[in-house]
Design a protein around this motif. Structure first.
Motif, PDB file in Angstrom:
ATOM      1  N   LEU A 106      29.591 140.963  31.846  1.00  0.00           N
ATOM      2  CA  LEU A 106      29.973 139.902  30.921  1.00  0.00           C
ATOM      3  C   LEU A 106      29.116 138.655  31.089  1.00  0.00           C
ATOM      4  N   PRO A 116      30.703 133.559  30.760  1.00  0.00           N
ATOM      5  CA  PRO A 116      31.298 133.906  29.464  1.00  0.00           C
ATOM      6  C   PRO A 116      32.237 132.803  28.984  1.00  0.00           C
ATOM      7  N   SER A 163      37.933 139.677  26.768  1.00  0.00           N
ATOM      8  CA  SER A 163      37.429 141.044  26.941  1.00  0.00           C
ATOM      9  C   SER A 163      38.548 142.020  27.279  1.00  0.00           C
TER      10      SER A 163
END
Length: 346
Positions: free
Chosen positions: A116, A120, A126
């Protein structure tokens, strides 16, 4: 108790529930933090996903995945940071999507991890709209439901992470979308925030009649993730050639016996035959895992453009995971349920 840099908290399955789970079915233990060997990395859990499928994994009845063993760590999707790495492809500080389960730390060889990045913007997403629930909504509706402009789409659990996404995709495809949710507040959210055309409260005494009034042209697609009385109300409204993707039946996950009342199997099978209905169950990773890149690209674009709205229900601290799962199975959640196990930095 907050996350420690010296100990690993783990929620274990203490016993198998009979009916609805209770806190007695879980046991919290503390162990030392494992050390990664060559080719391994140590992951520190920041976010833990709670999902209805976990109830099935607590049971030893035959299913599509093996059950959690008694005394084993409860399963669950996680967003973690790499604390230590003896793996050439991972560096400390990186964020990853994985499956560490209900614990602070886990050792991985990198199998099944999704990178990721190092910073992020919304890492927990997610586990929701950009993860398994969003993927389930996307593939179930578009591949099995095959929505066409002008059709009527009915979505159960309309404000949950799957249902909310299904309804919004349906609107993007030109459908008239009717949601089903529990309570006035959730129904307002479905219409005012998610953009559904209508939403019917399944707690209403005349729920079946209200759903009929909300679908004057019948139902072309019913996205099934609840079952029970909602499906009973939907069945007579299904149109010829209707499609019914089935991703879950949460109303029956705690059941210990068949539901009371007359046998409705004949009615169901007769309706499927006479109206040529397509009803198909699916398990997202087993059936559609090879299409994850397609989903990530399209959903990522929709979210970035503000076409898909997303709501989380955040519970702090790993200690609260059992009670949060119990509440989820009772329908008390409003949005995607995630546990904030720790802050980004210890």
């Amino acid at each position: 108790m907050s996350q420690s840099s010296t100990q690993n908290r783990q929620w274990l399955l203490a016993s198998r529930p009979h009916g609805a789970p209770t806190t007695d079915n879980f046991r919290l233990e503390t162990t030392s933090i494992p050390e990664p060997a060559d080719g391994q990395l140590l992951l520190r859990t920041i976010w833990l996903s709670l999902d209805p499928y976990m109830r099935g994994r607590m049971s030893d009845a035959p299913s599509y995945s093996p059950p959690v063993e008694i005394g084993a760590v409860m399963v669950g999707g996680t967003v973690s940071r790499v604390e230590k790495s003896n793996h050439p492809d991972y560096q400390p500080g990186e964020w990853v999507l994985g499956y560490s389960g209900w614990q602070d730390y886990d050792v991985s060889d990198g199998s099944g991890l999704v990178k990721l990045g190092t910073d992020p913007e919304h890492p927990s997403w997610s586990l929701g709209v950009l993860g398994m629930p969003g993927f389930t909504a996307y593939m179930g509706l578009l591949d099995i439901g095959q929505p066409k402009s002008g059709e009527t789409l009915v979505v159960a659990a309309a404000t949950g992470p799957v249902g909310a996404t299904v309804g919004q995709i349906g609107k993007l495809k030109g459908c008239r979308v009717v949601g089903v949710a529990g309570g006035a507040e959730k129904c307002r959210h479905a219409v005012e925030v998610l953009g559904f055309d209508q939403c019917v409260d399944h707690h209403a005494g005349d729920f079946a009649e209200q759903l009929k009034q909300a679908c004057p042209q019948g139902i072309d697609i019913y996205y099934e993730n609840v079952g029970g009385k909602v499906f009973d109300a939907v069945l007579p409204l299904l149109n010829t050639a209707a499609r019914v993707p089935v991703c879950g039946l949460v109303s029956g996950y705690n059941a210990t016996d068949l539901p009371p009342g007359p046998d409705r199997l004949g009615l169901l099978m007769g309706t499927i035959l006479k109206k040529r209905i397509r009803m198909q169950g699916f398990i997202i990773n087993q059936d559609y895992g090879y299409r994850i890149a397609e989903f990530q690209q399209e959903m990522g674009r929709w979210v970035q453009e503000g076409k898909i709205h997303y709501r989380e229900q955040v519970t702090d601290e790993l200690e609260n995971a059992p009670q949060a799962l119990i509440g989820l199975l009772e329908g008390k959640n409003f949005g995607k349920v995630v546990i904030r196990v720790a802050n980004n930095n210890l």
